[in-house]
Design a protein around this motif. Structure first.
Motif, PDB file in Angstrom:
ATOM      1  N   ALA A  44       0.835  -1.195   0.000  1.00  0.00           N
ATOM      2  CA  ALA A  44       0.000   0.000   0.000  1.00  0.00           C
ATOM      3  C   ALA A  44       0.871   1.246   0.000  1.00  0.00           C
ATOM      4  CB  ALA A  44      -0.936   0.010   1.196  1.00  0.00           C
ATOM      5  N   LYS A  46       0.464   5.872   0.315  1.00  0.00           N
ATOM      6  CA  LYS A  46      -0.396   7.044   0.539  1.00  0.00           C
ATOM      7  C   LYS A  46      -0.536   7.843  -0.749  1.00  0.00           C
ATOM      8  CE  LYS A  46       0.085   7.896   5.491  1.00  0.00           C
ATOM      9  NZ  LYS A  46       0.466   8.877   6.533  1.00  0.00           N
ATOM     10  N   VAL A  47      -1.729   8.351  -0.966  1.00  0.00           N
ATOM     11  CA  VAL A  47      -2.027   9.114  -2.171  1.00  0.00           C
ATOM     12  C   VAL A  47      -1.527  10.540  -2.019  1.00  0.00           C
ATOM     13  CG1 VAL A  47      -3.881  10.098  -3.565  1.00  0.00           C
ATOM     14  CG2 VAL A  47      -3.997   7.713  -2.827  1.00  0.00           C
ATOM     15  N   GLU A 315     -14.044   1.321  -8.677  1.00  0.00           N
ATOM     16  CA  GLU A 315     -13.645   1.405  -7.273  1.00  0.00           C
ATOM     17  C   GLU A 315     -12.245   0.834  -7.125  1.00  0.00           C
ATOM     18  OE1 GLU A 315     -17.925   0.973  -4.915  1.00  0.00           O
ATOM     19  OE2 GLU A 315     -16.693  -0.820  -5.286  1.00  0.00           O
ATOM     20  N   ILE A 316     -11.573   1.243  -6.066  1.00  0.00           N
ATOM     21  CA  ILE A 316     -10.261   0.687  -5.739  1.00  0.00           C
ATOM     22  C   ILE A 316     -10.247   0.330  -4.264  1.00  0.00           C
ATOM     23  CG2 ILE A 316      -9.023   1.934  -7.551  1.00  0.00           C
ATOM     24  CD1 ILE A 316      -8.088   3.902  -5.386  1.00  0.00           C
ATOM     25  N   TYR A 317      -9.356  -0.568  -3.890  1.00  0.00           N
ATOM     26  CA  TYR A 317      -9.219  -0.971  -2.493  1.00  0.00           C
ATOM     27  C   TYR A 317      -8.335   0.027  -1.740  1.00  0.00           C
ATOM     28  CZ  TYR A 317     -11.359  -5.534  -3.319  1.00  0.00           C
ATOM     29  OH  TYR A 317     -12.238  -6.544  -3.614  1.00  0.00           O
ATOM     30  N   VAL A 318      -8.766   0.341  -0.527  1.00  0.00           N
ATOM     31  CA  VAL A 318      -7.993   1.188   0.370  1.00  0.00           C
ATOM     32  C   VAL A 318      -7.882   0.485   1.709  1.00  0.00           C
ATOM     33  CG1 VAL A 318      -8.728   3.301  -0.787  1.00  0.00           C
ATOM     34  CG2 VAL A 318     -10.029   2.460   1.177  1.00  0.00           C
ATOM     35  N   VAL A 330     -13.924   6.015  -7.482  1.00  0.00           N
ATOM     36  CA  VAL A 330     -12.964   6.917  -8.119  1.00  0.00           C
ATOM     37  C   VAL A 330     -13.516   7.324  -9.472  1.00  0.00           C
ATOM     38  CG1 VAL A 330     -10.953   5.986  -6.926  1.00  0.00           C
ATOM     39  CG2 VAL A 330     -11.709   4.946  -9.077  1.00  0.00           C
ATOM     40  N   VAL A 345      -9.618  11.050  -5.544  1.00  0.00           N
ATOM     41  CA  VAL A 345      -9.012  10.259  -4.467  1.00  0.00           C
ATOM     42  C   VAL A 345      -8.329  11.249  -3.530  1.00  0.00           C
ATOM     43  CG1 VAL A 345      -7.471   8.371  -3.878  1.00  0.00           C
ATOM     44  CG2 VAL A 345      -8.642   8.356  -6.081  1.00  0.00           C
ATOM     45  N   THR A 349      -5.023   9.189   1.477  1.00  0.00           N
ATOM     46  CA  THR A 349      -5.693   7.900   1.433  1.00  0.00           C
ATOM     47  C   THR A 349      -4.663   6.801   1.151  1.00  0.00           C
ATOM     48  OG1 THR A 349      -7.700   8.933   0.595  1.00  0.00           O
ATOM     49  CG2 THR A 349      -7.514   6.552   0.341  1.00  0.00           C
ATOM     50  N   ILE A 351      -3.921   3.507  -0.413  1.00  0.00           N
ATOM     51  CA  ILE A 351      -4.500   2.626  -1.434  1.00  0.00           C
ATOM     52  C   ILE A 351      -3.615   1.398  -1.617  1.00  0.00           C
ATOM     53  CG2 ILE A 351      -5.543   4.575  -2.640  1.00  0.00           C
ATOM     54  CD1 ILE A 351      -3.338   4.265  -4.769  1.00  0.00           C
ATOM     55  N   THR A 353      -1.544  -1.040  -3.733  1.00  0.00           N
ATOM     56  CA  THR A 353      -0.778  -0.791  -4.954  1.00  0.00           C
ATOM     57  C   THR A 353      -0.506  -2.049  -5.767  1.00  0.00           C
ATOM     58  OG1 THR A 353       1.281  -0.973  -3.691  1.00  0.00           O
ATOM     59  CG2 THR A 353       0.350   1.239  -3.986  1.00  0.00           C
TER      60      THR A 353
END
Length: 374
Positions: A44, A46-47, A315-318, A330, A345, A349, A351, A353
């Motif tokens: 994962a 951070k955005v 959608e994406i997983y966070v 998104v 986004v 957040t 996310i 990767t």
């Protein structure tokens, strides 16, 4: 008495059977072990929204910008030249490519020149008597007439009488007939229109060449063009003179091209616009397959991730609270072959990767942390 005893024994037998069956059933039950909780590790990050350049990828083959297909306009035997007419042979501008035997036709041209010369000679006495003022210029023309050279242009006729007299004797018609034959004679020798290289040769020395027959192809190997098809959505972003990054499919060679032309119409079938990219490089060869990357525009407040991370419903997983998997909606604004540009986004957040097999919202996860002590 006997019946009472039998009744009691029957009741005891039934009760015993019930307890026996219950014992057997209880002995069959096994205690199932409680499965341990499995916490999967995820990658994962951070955005951080930034300005993402929209890069349009397009592929195409190189073709020479200056290309000539060589055809024969006359018939004859292909004569050997100073250089072999073979693919890969280089020629200078104006150098002879092909020479076709024109001995028979050359005699016809010489005969026409001789007829023109005789016709001029025949009218000279009449010119001297009737048109003494123009006699000298025609005499000078006749003196400079060389049958072994190109027929010189007729002197300018300054009066209608002179024009009627010369035309009436067939001089003008003989002259243009001779020039027409000379023009056709020049087609027995085909010369290079520019410095270049022969890429295709369909005849060899000694071959009987026929009128209209294709003889080969000739290109300028110093400048090439690549035709690419771009979505109509980016048609207004393509400008003549814009720089384009190019590379071969292996990614080992990079080139720089320039948009030289953009088609003014959209292909009805594919809804794309054709653009032509001009590129110069000594390493290039005609037919090479290149990939072009055109920077169409820049998307602000966006991120770029792998397309495999985007779910079917956008959608994406966070990761929430560093341990719980969740999904967020998104807004995908551009798709490439491997990447997708996303908006909406929030910064900060976390996310996922990399794709996680069997993932679902609410799943317990652990964020992978690299060991920086090594």
């Amino acid at each position: 008495m006997r019946k009472a005893i039998l009744a009691v024994l029957g009741i005891l037998l039934v009760v015993g059977a019930i307890f026996g069956a219950k014992y057997l059933i209880d002995s069959k039950q096994r205690v199932r072990p409680i499965p341990p909780k499995v916490v999967k590790t995820v990658f994962a990050d951070k955005v951080e929204n930034t300005v993402v350049p929209i890069i349009i990828s397009a592929n195409g083959n190189l073709t020479a910008k200056r290309r000539v297909e060589i055809y024969a306009e006359v018939q004859g035997v292909f004569k050997p030249g100073r250089k072999l007419f073979k693919p890969g042979q280089e020629y200078r501008n104006g150098e002879q490519l092909i020479s076709i035997d024109a001995s028979e036709y050359y005699a016809t041209v010489q005969s026409a020149k001789s007829n023109l010369y005789n016709a001029l000679t025949a009218i000279m006495p009449d010119l001297r008597l009737d048109f003494p003022e123009v006699y000298n210029k025609w005499q000078e023309y006749l003196n400079n007439f060389d049958i072994n050279k190109t027929t010189p242009e007729l002197p300018e006729m300054t009066s209608e009488k002179e024009n009627y007299f010369i035309s009436g004797r067939g001089i003008v018609s003989n002259y243009y007939n001779t020039k027409n034959l000379e023009q056709r004679l020049s087609k027995y020798n085909i010369r290079a229109p520019f410095r270049g290289i022969l890429t295709q040769a369909l005849v060899t020395e000694g071959t009987l060449v026929r009128a209209g027959q294709k003889l080969g192809e000739y290109i300028d190997p110093t400048i090439y063009e690549m035709e690419v098809a771009i979505s109509k959505s980016y048609a207004d972003l393509l400008e003549k003179g814009k720089k384009v990054a190019l590379n071969n499919l292996e990614g080992t060679q990079n080139f720089e091209g320039t948009v030289s032309r953009v088609n003014g119409s959209i292909d009805v079938t594919t809804q794309t616009v054709t653009a032509f990219i001009e590129v110069k490089d000594e390493r290039l060869k005609e037919g090479m397959y290149l990939e072009a990357k055109l920077e169409a525009k820049q998307e602000e407040n966006a991120i770029e991730v792998n397309r495999s991370l985007l779910l079917d419903n956008n959608e994406i997983y966070v990761v929430r609270q560093d341990s719980i998997l969740d999904v967020v909606s998104v807004n995908p604004v551009y798709f490439s072959d491997a990447k997708v540009v996303l908006k909406d986004v929030a910064d900060g957040t976390v996310i996922v990767t990399r794709p996680l097999q069997g993932a679902f919202a609410g799943m317990l996860v652990k964020i992978f942390e690299e060991d920086n002590t090594k």
